[in-house]
Design a protein around this motif. Structure first.
Motif, PDB file in Angstrom:
ATOM      1  N   PHE A  91       0.855  -1.183   0.000  1.00 55.12           N
ATOM      2  CA  PHE A  91       0.000   0.000   0.000  1.00 55.12           C
ATOM      3  C   PHE A  91       0.894   1.237   0.000  1.00 55.12           C
ATOM      4  O   PHE A  91       1.994   1.221   0.572  1.00 55.12           O
ATOM      5  N   ASP A  93       0.762   3.919   1.666  1.00 56.28           N
ATOM      6  CA  ASP A  93       1.062   4.416   3.011  1.00 56.28           C
ATOM      7  C   ASP A  93       2.375   3.900   3.564  1.00 56.28           C
ATOM      8  O   ASP A  93       2.996   4.515   4.420  1.00 56.28           O
ATOM      9  N   TYR A 118      -3.202  -0.701  -4.784  1.00 57.10           N
ATOM     10  CA  TYR A 118      -4.374  -0.249  -4.047  1.00 57.10           C
ATOM     11  C   TYR A 118      -4.964  -1.397  -3.234  1.00 57.10           C
ATOM     12  O   TYR A 118      -5.493  -1.205  -2.146  1.00 57.10           O
ATOM     13  N   SER A 119      -4.835  -2.610  -3.785  1.00 61.02           N
ATOM     14  CA  SER A 119      -5.504  -3.765  -3.178  1.00 61.02           C
ATOM     15  C   SER A 119      -4.570  -4.978  -3.288  1.00 61.02           C
ATOM     16  O   SER A 119      -3.793  -5.079  -4.240  1.00 61.02           O
ATOM     17  N   PRO A 120      -4.675  -5.918  -2.333  1.00 60.11           N
ATOM     18  CA  PRO A 120      -3.893  -7.149  -2.504  1.00 60.11           C
ATOM     19  C   PRO A 120      -4.238  -7.865  -3.809  1.00 60.11           C
ATOM     20  O   PRO A 120      -3.405  -8.585  -4.370  1.00 60.11           O
ATOM     21  N   LEU A 121      -5.463  -7.639  -4.308  1.00 57.01           N
ATOM     22  CA  LEU A 121      -5.826  -8.256  -5.582  1.00 57.01           C
ATOM     23  C   LEU A 121      -4.976  -7.713  -6.731  1.00 57.01           C
ATOM     24  O   LEU A 121      -4.724  -8.409  -7.705  1.00 57.01           O
ATOM     25  N   THR A 144      -9.569  -4.465   9.455  1.00 58.83           N
ATOM     26  CA  THR A 144     -10.213  -3.924   8.257  1.00 58.83           C
ATOM     27  C   THR A 144      -9.569  -4.464   6.991  1.00 58.83           C
ATOM     28  O   THR A 144     -10.229  -4.605   5.978  1.00 58.83           O
ATOM     29  N   SER A 148      -9.166  -8.930   3.550  1.00 61.29           N
ATOM     30  CA  SER A 148      -8.851  -8.768   2.130  1.00 61.29           C
ATOM     31  C   SER A 148      -7.610  -9.559   1.762  1.00 61.29           C
ATOM     32  O   SER A 148      -7.554 -10.212   0.713  1.00 61.29           O
ATOM     33  N   HIS A 196     -14.475   1.240  11.497  1.00 61.60           N
ATOM     34  CA  HIS A 196     -14.524   0.182  10.489  1.00 61.60           C
ATOM     35  C   HIS A 196     -13.935  -1.141  10.954  1.00 61.60           C
ATOM     36  O   HIS A 196     -14.339  -2.196  10.482  1.00 61.60           O
ATOM     37  N   GLU A 352      -3.226   8.825   8.530  1.00 63.36           N
ATOM     38  CA  GLU A 352      -3.947   8.399   9.727  1.00 63.36           C
ATOM     39  C   GLU A 352      -3.095   8.536  10.992  1.00 63.36           C
ATOM     40  O   GLU A 352      -3.574   8.315  12.095  1.00 63.36           O
TER      41      GLU A 352
ATOM     42  N   MET B   1      -6.305   4.102   4.274  1.00 65.89           N
ATOM     43  CA  MET B   1      -6.492   2.648   4.158  1.00 65.89           C
ATOM     44  C   MET B   1      -7.638   2.173   5.045  1.00 65.89           C
ATOM     45  O   MET B   1      -8.444   1.343   4.646  1.00 65.89           O
ATOM     46  N   CYS B   2      -7.695   2.778   6.248  1.00 66.87           N
ATOM     47  CA  CYS B   2      -8.786   2.382   7.138  1.00 66.87           C
ATOM     48  C   CYS B   2     -10.046   3.173   6.869  1.00 66.87           C
ATOM     49  O   CYS B   2     -11.113   2.843   7.369  1.00 66.87           O
ATOM     50  N   GLY B   4     -12.959   3.716   4.812  1.00 64.23           N
ATOM     51  CA  GLY B   4     -13.635   3.048   3.712  1.00 64.23           C
ATOM     52  C   GLY B   4     -14.166   4.078   2.732  1.00 64.23           C
ATOM     53  O   GLY B   4     -14.451   5.200   3.108  1.00 64.23           O
ATOM     54  N   ILE B   5     -14.284   3.692   1.464  1.00 66.01           N
ATOM     55  CA  ILE B   5     -14.906   4.582   0.483  1.00 66.01           C
ATOM     56  C   ILE B   5     -16.247   3.979   0.074  1.00 66.01           C
ATOM     57  O   ILE B   5     -16.305   2.803  -0.260  1.00 66.01           O
ATOM     58  N   ILE B  49     -16.136   0.274   0.813  1.00 67.00           N
ATOM     59  CA  ILE B  49     -15.037  -0.475   0.198  1.00 67.00           C
ATOM     60  C   ILE B  49     -13.714  -0.200   0.911  1.00 67.00           C
ATOM     61  O   ILE B  49     -13.356   0.957   1.143  1.00 67.00           O
ATOM     62  N   HIS B  50     -13.022  -1.260   1.246  1.00 67.03           N
ATOM     63  CA  HIS B  50     -11.661  -1.151   1.799  1.00 67.03           C
ATOM     64  C   HIS B  50     -10.734  -1.954   0.908  1.00 67.03           C
ATOM     65  O   HIS B  50     -10.988  -3.140   0.685  1.00 67.03           O
ATOM     66  N   VAL B  51      -9.691  -1.338   0.434  1.00 69.64           N
ATOM     67  CA  VAL B  51      -8.667  -1.975  -0.395  1.00 69.64           C
ATOM     68  C   VAL B  51      -9.244  -3.003  -1.391  1.00 69.64           C
ATOM     69  O   VAL B  51      -8.741  -4.104  -1.530  1.00 69.64           O
ATOM     70  N   GLY B  52     -10.282  -2.596  -2.096  1.00 69.40           N
ATOM     71  CA  GLY B  52     -10.794  -3.421  -3.188  1.00 69.40           C
ATOM     72  C   GLY B  52     -11.861  -4.421  -2.788  1.00 69.40           C
ATOM     73  O   GLY B  52     -12.355  -5.172  -3.628  1.00 69.40           O
ATOM     74  N   PHE B  53     -12.225  -4.451  -1.511  1.00 74.40           N
ATOM     75  CA  PHE B  53     -13.227  -5.388  -1.021  1.00 74.40           C
ATOM     76  C   PHE B  53     -14.382  -4.637  -0.364  1.00 74.40           C
ATOM     77  O   PHE B  53     -14.151  -3.675   0.377  1.00 74.40           O
ATOM     78  N   GLU B  80      -6.478   8.055  -2.040  1.00 76.94           N
ATOM     79  CA  GLU B  80      -7.183   6.785  -2.089  1.00 76.94           C
ATOM     80  C   GLU B  80      -7.858   6.602  -3.464  1.00 76.94           C
ATOM     81  O   GLU B  80      -7.777   5.534  -4.073  1.00 76.94           O
ATOM     82  N   LEU B  84      -7.121   3.931  -6.381  1.00 75.50           N
ATOM     83  CA  LEU B  84      -8.195   3.097  -6.920  1.00 75.50           C
ATOM     84  C   LEU B  84      -8.218   3.166  -8.442  1.00 75.50           C
ATOM     85  O   LEU B  84      -8.425   2.167  -9.130  1.00 75.50           O
TER      86      LEU B  84
END
Ligand code: SF4
Lengths: 375, 92
Positions: A91, A93, A118-121, A144, A148, A196, A352, B1-2, B4-5, B49-53, B80, B84
């Motif tokens: 990420f 960050d 952006y994502s682990p995917l 959170t 994922s 969250h 954050e 990251m924490c 959510g969008i 949505i958080h990191v694609g999920f 963010e 995305l």
């Protein structure tokens, strides 16, 4: 209370502020910890402390995922990333978080292939596209993000992607809160509960805070009015001599959390016996490691990690900031040697993090504090 | 990251039950909905949505409030959304 008029709902904010002031017992001081970095960000951005009576202080907690990554873990990740056959993914960050031997950005400059995702995917996709490379995902975050990462591992296994692995640094919020409650240098009256994270773990795991420590916790949303309302609810509990877990953010957080997300974490990961948190030291059962049955996706088992413990820089007072003992501006290097561009400690890296949030938005509050200390 | 969008489901993919096409601040992206198994999701529903999920289903009022809040905090949200935009989850 000059800034109240900025809010869409200035009237309600003012009414809440008045009720909060009315609930404070004369001569008593109240200290509430907002556990989550998202709240820290909101509090500084909106100058919320300036709407609270002098008697109420909000202190920041450890809930900033990159802030708590210890130096040695960054060094381990860089050690893996420097291998010519590895693509490290992370990420954004995480990129500037300093380790003992520099940050991901420094390693990149030295030739490591480190990519922001952006994502682990996205990391999995890079693995799919680069069959000749070993793609490692730097897994960080609380509950959170852990689901994922776990879902991505399940997907990698289902698709038979053999060149993907996770360097698992996921941490858990409950042991961190417990460590803070057990630490002798801090007296707290209650908690603004994470938003969250609670959408995943639900509200039940906080029960011990009320039961065993006699402190109220109210799970809170992220808007200014949410935070004010949460402070009000905490004060109402204290005034009535109650200590309970309440959910102010029920519109997003189900009382029981997300069972599917917890199952997925539990399928792929298990608690480590202990893990080092930057500034907080070793906390038992506070982080997650990959389970044996997912060993082939576990970077820790695949690569040799140096695993050397590196002490935090002397000048750095992140530990005190993460425990809420010091305010960011009380750190000696705040804003001088330590800035978001050249962070010494982690709290200055992520948006954050308390120091970064304060650096970006906190000037108004700081003036107020200066004024207060002068008179 | 924490943070959510919120995003609005634009299309449920019949061939990939774990994915949905989602509008997030004008960006249309594939988002994994596997963590909401058991929830009935339809076009027009809002998710966080958080990191694609997708981590939770939310109502539209909450989504609008969350978006207002995110826009008000500026940089962190812009970063963010930029991330995305770059994301290539399950495309092609
Ligand atoms: S100013 Fe820098 S070194 Fe000091 S506590 Fe904050 S992040 Fe750590």
């Amino acid at each position: 209370m000059r800034f109240v008029d900025e809010y869409r709902d200035a009237g309600r904010a003012r009414a809440l502020a008045a009720r909060i002031a009315g609930l404070c017992e004369p001569g008593r001081r109240y200290k509430f910890m907002e556990v989550c970095g998202g709240h820290t960000h909101a509090i500084y951005k909106h100058g919320l402390e300036d709407h609270l009576p002098e008697a109420v202080t909000l202190v920041h907690g450890p809930g900033c995922p990159v802030c708590v990554i210890p130096m040695g873990r960054v060094d381990d990740a860089i050690h893996v990333a420097m291998r010519p056959d590895v693509i490290m993914t992370s990420f954004g960050d995480m990129m500037r978080v300093p380790g003992g031997g520099g940050s991901f950005l420094d390693a990149k400059a030295r030739g490591a292939d480190i990519r922001m995702v952006y994502s682990p995917l996205d990391a999995l996709r890079i693995a799919r596209d680069n069959p000749g490379k070993r793609v490692v995902f730097m897994g960080i975050g609380f509950e959170t993000t852990a689901p994922s990462t776990a879902m991505t591992v399940l997907r990698a296994r289902a698709e038979g992607i053999g060149n993907f692995s996770v360097l698992c640094n996921h941490v858990m919020i409950i042991p961190a809160i417990k460590a803070i409650l057990d630490s002798p240098d801090l007296r707290l009256d209650g908690f603004v509960g994470p938003g969250h994270v609670s959408a995943v773990i639900g509200c039940r795991p906080y029960g011990f805070i009320a039961r065993d420590y006699g402190k109220p916790l109210v799970v809170a949303g992220f808007e200014p009015l949410d935070v004010l309302q949460t402070v009000l609810r905490l004060l109402e509990q204290l005034a009535a001599g109650r200590a309970e877990v309440e959910n102010q953010y029920a519109r997003v957080v189900p009382w029981d959390g997300n069972a599917r997300a917890l199952d997925v974490i539990n399928e792929v990961m298990e608690p480590r016996p202990y893990f080092e948190w930057r500034g907080l030291g070793f906390i038992s059962s506070s982080a997650l490691a990959m389970r044996e049955r997912y060993a082939d996706f576990d970077a820790e088992r695949i690569f040799d990690l140096p695993g050397v413990r590196v002490a935090d820089p002397k000048a750095c007072q992140c530990g005190e900031v993460l425990k809420g003992v010091l305010k960011p501006w009380e750190c000696k290097v705040f804003g001088t040697a330590c800035t978001p561009e050249t962070p010494i400690g982690t709290c200055m890296v992520s948006s954050e993090g308390a120091c970064a949030a304060y650096y970006n938005f906190g000037r108004f509050s700081r003036d107020r504090v200066r004024e207060a200390t002068r008179t | 990251m924490c943070l959510g969008i919120p995003g609005e489901i634009a299309e449920i993919l019949t061939d990939r039950p774990d994915l949905a096409m989602v509008d997030v601040s004008g960006v249309r992206r594939a988002i994994n909905i596997g963590l909401l198994e058991g929830e009935r999701l339809a076009v027009g529903d809002w998710i966080l949505i958080h990191v694609g999920f997708a981590l939770s289903k939310i109502d539209e009022t909450e989504a609008r409030a969350a978006l207002d809040f995110l826009e008000s905090i500026g940089d962190a949200y812009d970063e963010e959304i930029a991330a995305l935009r770059e994301s290539m989850i399950e495309q092609g």
